[in-house]
Design a protein around this motif. Structure first.
Motif, short mmCIF file in Angstrom:
data_model
loop_
_atom_site.label_atom_id
_atom_site.label_comp_id
_atom_site.label_asym_id
_atom_site.label_seq_id
_atom_site.Cartn_x
_atom_site.Cartn_y
_atom_site.Cartn_z
N TYR A 36 0.82 -1.21 0.00
CA TYR A 36 0.00 0.00 0.00
C TYR A 36 0.86 1.27 0.00
O TYR A 36 0.45 2.30 -0.53
CB TYR A 36 -0.95 -0.04 1.19
N ARG A 149 -1.63 4.34 -0.23
CA ARG A 149 -3.01 4.09 -0.66
C ARG A 149 -3.72 3.20 0.35
O ARG A 149 -4.07 2.06 0.08
CB ARG A 149 -3.00 3.45 -2.05
N ASP A 151 -6.61 3.49 1.13
CA ASP A 151 -7.97 3.27 0.64
C ASP A 151 -8.12 1.92 -0.04
O ASP A 151 -9.23 1.40 -0.19
CB ASP A 151 -8.37 4.38 -0.33
N ALA A 198 -3.70 10.24 5.19
CA ALA A 198 -4.20 9.22 4.27
C ALA A 198 -4.99 8.14 5.01
O ALA A 198 -5.91 7.53 4.45
CB ALA A 198 -3.03 8.58 3.51
N LYS A 200 -6.99 8.55 7.61
CA LYS A 200 -8.30 9.06 8.01
C LYS A 200 -8.69 8.50 9.39
O LYS A 200 -7.85 8.16 10.19
CB LYS A 200 -9.34 8.78 6.93
#
Length: 521
Positions: A36, A149, A151, A198, A200
């Motif tokens: 990631y 990333r 997400d 990133a 959150k």
């Protein structure tokens, strides 16, 4: 590579499950997060990025994915080289123009072999990935921020992951970081902030550092306060980190982390035998008494976790049995979160010493180095040690004691823990040692049923099913399914291994005016 409207990139954490399962291991903490972080360096507007972690997602068996990527990036632990090599054959067969990249511990331990088997064999850190992207595509395909990333990762139990330092300032003989001899460094405040942004909002944060404490107190305090600020803002309910034994020599360290929202720490106690610790060059743990450390942490509202290593080349069955029973009989001490046999990891001082001393068994495979089977000649007869190891790794005959201990430990410290920590104290050991439920796709479960039985000894274990191709392949890919042999029939190191460990020549990055040293990821 000819460019199209949007390129496809697949990042894979290659993995051989030591219990011979092809199904996902969704609840293992910590997760592999390198994919990631790597994904964050690709420009999402120009590149479709997918991640497949063979721990979290299970074995990659879906042939429909083989012709999808234009670029495949492999990472993983050293013992996963064979698996990465196998997967590369599937992608190259399905798409002859695919570009393959490998990095991390595999490429650093086997630079020459990886340079032959993959288009790019990288030895550096993830921050150098943009050089590869610029060479394969162009600079416009590199992300401007490089933010991970997250997400793309489904949180495990609501956990987010963070890295604030790299490497370690100690030199344990069995650790791959010692073999790589890379400097211990801290991330900048900007890097940590980018990661937290990133991430959150999450339930909790696990700091992935090999050594969160380190050798720079100012840096340590700065990083603690930075994470603590986010905790106070309500981004997460608590966090945890891995620290070395020297961290506990100053109780104010525990108090500082507790004041800033830390709820748990992990430390590699490894062994209760001082002689074993000396042989591992683990001087920072010589005074690490689990009972005292558990009490110190609990009184500050923190859960203490640790790992243990059984080394049958130095310890007897009675030694290991007595140590584990002593923990089971004391509800004030948690059971180890990790229980493993000593792994002679390729490239480490421990591996080299074991090879010189003739402790490595004959006909060893690199994939045998998984911590769940005997790979070194034990101090006692093999026919006695192997059955004991089989029972030890499955906690056979100790399941009832395990359940009792988990309940008593959680109850003992309930006044010092919140509900999350109490649940962790109860559930963690049951999940770790209670047995795995092998659920996954139909294909994954079917593959698991094909596996030969695990014998817990490298000398008797058969090749796992992954060494037989899933789909018909041309003969030129046969070498990709040959296991990398570490020792010969007499226990000496093979020529194949010695050649594989040789340094490869630098790779020139003609397209971007840079020189890529072998091994970036």
């Amino acid at each position: 590579m000819s460019l199209k409207s949007k390129q496809n990139v697949l990042i894979i954490n290659a993995y051989f499950d030591p219990w011979r399962s092809s199904t996902p291991t969704r609840w293992f903490i910590p997760r592999a997060m390198a994919p990631y972080y790597l994904a964050g360096y690709f420009n999402a507007e120009l590149i479709n990025v997918r991640v497949w972690d063979e721990v979290f997602h299970g074995a990659l068996l879906d042939a429909r994915l083989f012709d999808w990527p234009d670029l495949v990036v492999f990472t993983g632990l050293t013992a996963a080289f064979d698996r990465a090599h196998q997967l590369s054959a599937y992608f190259r067969n399905a798409n002859p123009s695919v570009v393959t990249v490998i990095g991390g511990p595999i490429a650093r331990a086997l630079p020459s072999l990886c340079a032959e088997a993959f288009d790019y064999a990288c030895q550096g850190d993830v921050e150098e990935m943009p050089q590869v992207i610029a060479e394969v595509f162009d600079r416009s395909h590199v992300s401007e921020t490089g933010a991970p990333r997250f997400d793309l990762a489904v949180p495990t139990m609501g956990l987010g992951y963070l890295e604030t330092t790299k490497n370690c300032n100690f030199a344990c003989s069995f650790c791959s970081l010692t073999g790589e001899q890379r400097k211990y460094v801290s991330h900048s405040e900007q890097s940590i902030t980018h990661q937290l942004d990133a991430m959150k909002r999450v339930l909790g944060v696990m700091v992935l550092d090999n050594n969160f404490y380190g050798n720079n107190r100012q840096s340590f305090e700065r990083r603690v306060e930075l994470i603590g600020d986010r905790w106070r803002q309500g981004q997460f309910r608590g966090w945890g980190a891995l620290v070395t034994g020297d961290f506990f020599k100053r109780p104010e360290n525990v108090e500082l982390m507790a004041r800033n929202g830390c709820k748990a720490v992990f430390s590699g106690v490894e062994s209760l035998d001082p002689e074993v610790l000396k042989s591992f060059n683990k001087k920072q743990s010589m005074t690490s008494d689990p009972r005292a450390l558990t009490k110190l942490c609990a009184e500050n509202g923190m859960f203490f976790d640790y790992g243990m290593i059984a080394d049958f080349s130095q310890q007897t069955i009675a030694d290991v049995d007595n140590q584990l029973n002593a923990v089971l009989d004391d509800p004030t001490i948690p059971l180890p979160g990790l229980l493993s046999l000593t792994i002679p990891i390729l490239g480490t001082p421990y591996f080299d010493e074991a090879a010189r001393a003739g402790r490595l068994m004959p006909d060893l495979l690199l994939s045998d180095m998984d911590g769940q089977k005997v790979v070194e000649w034990p101090k006692e007869p093999l026919e006695k040690v192997v059955p004991f190891v089989a029972d030890l790794m499955q906690f056979k005959g100790r399941k009832r004691a395990l359940a009792r201990h988990a309940a008593k430990h959680a109850w003992h410290w309930r006044k010092h823990f919140d509900w999350d920590q109490t649940a962790l104290a109860m559930i963690r050991p049951l999940h770790r040692f209670g047995g795995k439920i092998n659920l996954g796709s139909i294909r994954q479960m079917s593959q698991s049923r094909k596996e030969p039985s695990l014998t817990y000894c490298a000398m008797s274990d058969g090749l796992r099913s992954a060494y037989k191709p899933l789909v018909p392949l041309p003969s030129k890919f046969e070498k990709c399914f040959e296991p990398l042999r570490i020792t010969d029939s007499e226990g000496g190191l093979t020529e194949e291994l010695l050649n594989a460990r040789a340094k490869a020549a630098p790779v020139a990055l003609a397209g971007c005016g840079l020189e890529l040293k072998p091994g970036l990821v």
